[in-house]
Design an enzyme around this catalytic site. Sequence first.
Site, PDB file in Angstrom:
ATOM      1  N   SER A 135       0.781  -1.231   0.000  1.00  0.00           N
ATOM      2  CA  SER A 135       0.000   0.000   0.000  1.00  0.00           C
ATOM      3  C   SER A 135       0.818   1.290   0.000  1.00  0.00           C
ATOM      4  CB  SER A 135      -0.943  -0.026   1.207  1.00  0.00           C
ATOM      5  OG  SER A 135      -1.539   1.221   1.398  1.00  0.00           O
ATOM      6  N   TRP A 136       1.642   1.509   1.037  1.00  0.00           N
ATOM      7  CA  TRP A 136       2.303   2.829   1.058  1.00  0.00           C
ATOM      8  C   TRP A 136       3.442   2.894   0.063  1.00  0.00           C
ATOM      9  CZ3 TRP A 136       5.529   5.244   5.581  1.00  0.00           C
ATOM     10  CH2 TRP A 136       6.451   4.355   6.095  1.00  0.00           C
ATOM     11  N   ASP A 137       4.002   1.713  -0.308  1.00  0.00           N
ATOM     12  CA  ASP A 137       4.987   1.716  -1.395  1.00  0.00           C
ATOM     13  C   ASP A 137       4.341   2.263  -2.661  1.00  0.00           C
ATOM     14  OD1 ASP A 137       5.638  -0.504   0.548  1.00  0.00           O
ATOM     15  OD2 ASP A 137       7.490  -0.485  -0.619  1.00  0.00           O
ATOM     16  N   TYR A 169       7.085 -15.214  -0.834  1.00  0.00           N
ATOM     17  CA  TYR A 169       6.852 -14.291   0.270  1.00  0.00           C
ATOM     18  C   TYR A 169       5.927 -14.934   1.289  1.00  0.00           C
ATOM     19  CZ  TYR A 169       5.987 -10.149   3.024  1.00  0.00           C
ATOM     20  OH  TYR A 169       5.916  -9.260   4.069  1.00  0.00           O
ATOM     21  N   GLN A 224      -1.613   0.297   6.038  1.00  0.00           N
ATOM     22  CA  GLN A 224      -0.318   0.971   6.211  1.00  0.00           C
ATOM     23  C   GLN A 224      -0.526   2.486   6.197  1.00  0.00           C
ATOM     24  OE1 GLN A 224       2.273  -0.642   3.082  1.00  0.00           O
ATOM     25  NE2 GLN A 224       3.584  -1.541   4.660  1.00  0.00           N
ATOM     26  N   ASP A 233       8.440  -1.905  10.649  1.00  0.00           N
ATOM     27  CA  ASP A 233       8.148  -3.180  11.301  1.00  0.00           C
ATOM     28  C   ASP A 233       8.890  -3.494  12.603  1.00  0.00           C
ATOM     29  OD1 ASP A 233       7.037  -3.073   8.811  1.00  0.00           O
ATOM     30  OD2 ASP A 233       8.016  -4.864   8.042  1.00  0.00           O
ATOM     31  N   TRP A 258      14.627  -1.340  10.593  1.00  0.00           N
ATOM     32  CA  TRP A 258      14.186  -0.065  11.150  1.00  0.00           C
ATOM     33  C   TRP A 258      14.825   0.244  12.501  1.00  0.00           C
ATOM     34  CZ3 TRP A 258      11.599   3.231   8.052  1.00  0.00           C
ATOM     35  CH2 TRP A 258      10.926   2.691   6.931  1.00  0.00           C
ATOM     36  N   GLU A 312      17.178  -0.358  -0.421  1.00  0.00           N
ATOM     37  CA  GLU A 312      16.033  -0.181   0.469  1.00  0.00           C
ATOM     38  C   GLU A 312      16.432   0.697   1.669  1.00  0.00           C
ATOM     39  OE1 GLU A 312      14.740  -4.009   1.753  1.00  0.00           O
ATOM     40  OE2 GLU A 312      12.812  -3.309   2.514  1.00  0.00           O
ATOM     41  N   GLN A 365      15.081  -0.975  -4.917  1.00  0.00           N
ATOM     42  CA  GLN A 365      13.825  -0.766  -4.191  1.00  0.00           C
ATOM     43  C   GLN A 365      13.033   0.338  -4.885  1.00  0.00           C
ATOM     44  OE1 GLN A 365      12.972  -2.693  -1.685  1.00  0.00           O
ATOM     45  NE2 GLN A 365      11.241  -1.625  -0.760  1.00  0.00           N
TER      46      GLN A 365
HETATM   47  C1  9WN Z   1       5.864  -6.279   5.726  1.00  0.00           C
HETATM   48  C2  9WN Z   1       7.451  -3.323   1.210  1.00  0.00           C
HETATM   49  C3  9WN Z   1       7.338  -3.281   2.737  1.00  0.00           C
HETATM   50  C4  9WN Z   1       7.256  -1.835   3.274  1.00  0.00           C
HETATM   51  C5  9WN Z   1       7.429  -1.776   4.784  1.00  0.00           C
HETATM   52  C6  9WN Z   1       8.687  -2.525   5.159  1.00  0.00           C
HETATM   53  C7  9WN Z   1       8.604  -3.964   4.664  1.00  0.00           C
HETATM   54  C8  9WN Z   1       7.126  -5.950   4.931  1.00  0.00           C
HETATM   55  C9  9WN Z   1       8.202  -6.984   5.207  1.00  0.00           C
HETATM   56  O1  9WN Z   1       8.470  -3.978   3.256  1.00  0.00           O
HETATM   57  O2  9WN Z   1       7.529  -4.625   5.312  1.00  0.00           O
HETATM   58  O3  9WN Z   1       4.828  -5.425   5.352  1.00  0.00           O
HETATM   59  O4  9WN Z   1       8.058  -8.107   4.721  1.00  0.00           O
HETATM   60  O5  9WN Z   1       9.168  -6.694   5.914  1.00  0.00           O
HETATM   61  O6  9WN Z   1       8.914  -2.478   6.539  1.00  0.00           O
HETATM   62  O7  9WN Z   1       7.498  -0.441   5.210  1.00  0.00           O
HETATM   63  O8  9WN Z   1       6.039  -1.270   2.927  1.00  0.00           O
HETATM   64  O9  9WN Z   1       8.520  -2.513   0.787  1.00  0.00           O
END
Ligand code: 9WN
Length: 459
Positions: A46-48, A95, A122, A189, A383, A426, A441
């Site tokens: 979503s926020w990506d 995944y 997100q 996360d 993070w 990333e 990324q």
């Molecule tokens: C879980 C996709 C996402 C970002 C998050 C980042 C990471 C996922 C993961 O990757 O999260 O949602 O598998 O670690 O923390 O901010 O949206 O890039």
Amino acid sequence: MEEQFPERQAAGGLDRVNPLAAGVLRRNGIKSWTKPAPTLYPHQWSWDSAFIALGLAHVDNRRARDELESLFANQWATGKVPHIVFNPEAPPKSYFPDAERWNSSALSADAPSGSHTSGLCQPPVHAIAVRRIWETSRGKEEERVERARRFLKANYPRLFAWHRYLATARDPEGSGLVTIYHPWESGTDNSPRWDPALEALQIGDLPPYTRYDLQHVTDPSHRPSDEEYDRYLWLLELLKRERYDEAEIYEAHPFLVKDVLSSAILVAANEALVEIARVVGASEEDVALIEGWIGRGRKGIEEQWDPHLKLCLDYDLRAGEPARVRTIAGFAPLIAGGLTDERLKDVLKTLDSPAFAGNPKLHRPLPPSTSPEEEAFHPRSYWRGPVWPVANWLLWWSLIRAGEPARAAQMRRETIGQLTEGGFAEYFEPFTGEPLGSHEQSWTAAVALDMLAVESRSA
Ligand code: 9WN
């Protein structure tokens, strides 16, 4: 630096950053949307997607619109925009947790029926991206302006429903702050922001699982630990037991935290939504409601200000106390905007201090995701310390809005400099500048495109 990390493709000279960033987005593109990374993240996040659309707005407006359209097509009936939309064509075992583990369409009548999504959300960057699509179209040929206007009209109700969901289901207290049910909802996360709430969890009978994320990184220490994953997966099982029902979750779930970063992003996104509402001729009632959310959000964030740390803190509803740890989320007031002179001064002092961008050991004066002065700091772990270009974007953009163009220009210069040395990684090791995590990324490339295109004076 290129010699130090020869295995990485650096972004070359400054003039080459733009085409190289556009190339990353092209290669990660799938039909109408873009994978966050080539192999580590094979679905739509979503926020990506919001950040990706923000960058694409400068190079390919149609793709920018498609990116958000495909995400919003999977919005839940409650207004929630899911954090992952699963790609049915992703390679098997690429995944985890996968669509089957989330099982959201079977468990909740609110989930979309024609696709598979996660049950979380997100941070709501989307309206900011929609406004960028509008801004980059304005003043262009009439047909393009018209297309952008149609896009805004079609998506305004979706954005409104999304923000209303966050202001109500995620804030039954009317505090102005968004409650999250899982660290994944924060987008940060394994940030130590969540350590106390995660540590308090009693993990029950967890169905077995295999992590696939570790096969995509060179060193497992870049990613969250197995102990953290057990907790993430346990929370997921609990949400499934409640069939992703908001009221039930609020009643029983052990992880309920007011997230100041998501709350601040919501305030900034609501400012964008007011502008979008004006463009599409939405009702004055809508506008008044959104303005009310902005005021309430800023007030809620201000109440989380810690005068000793000079930062904002998340609030754990179950424990009834704030999480006292210094992370980039603490800059929430800057992102939310509308600060008093005094608060702006405080925030900038913290940003420039050795706790963040003023730390003398830093490779570049860019804020680590967790302060190096914190016990929980780890320079390579996700993070817990690395520098994230996407977080730099949030601060850069907020500094411009706060009327701090010189600081914003430095943040932009250093961020682009980092990518020029290390490529579109990333995240980056703060003391050496080593690129970490995924190498290509999408959102890193997208924020570079936006930073390069937008004059520091007018973001
Ligand atoms: C879980 C996709 C996402 C970002 C998050 C980042 C990471 C996922 C993961 O990757 O999260 O949602 O598998 O670690 O923390 O901010 O949206 O890039």
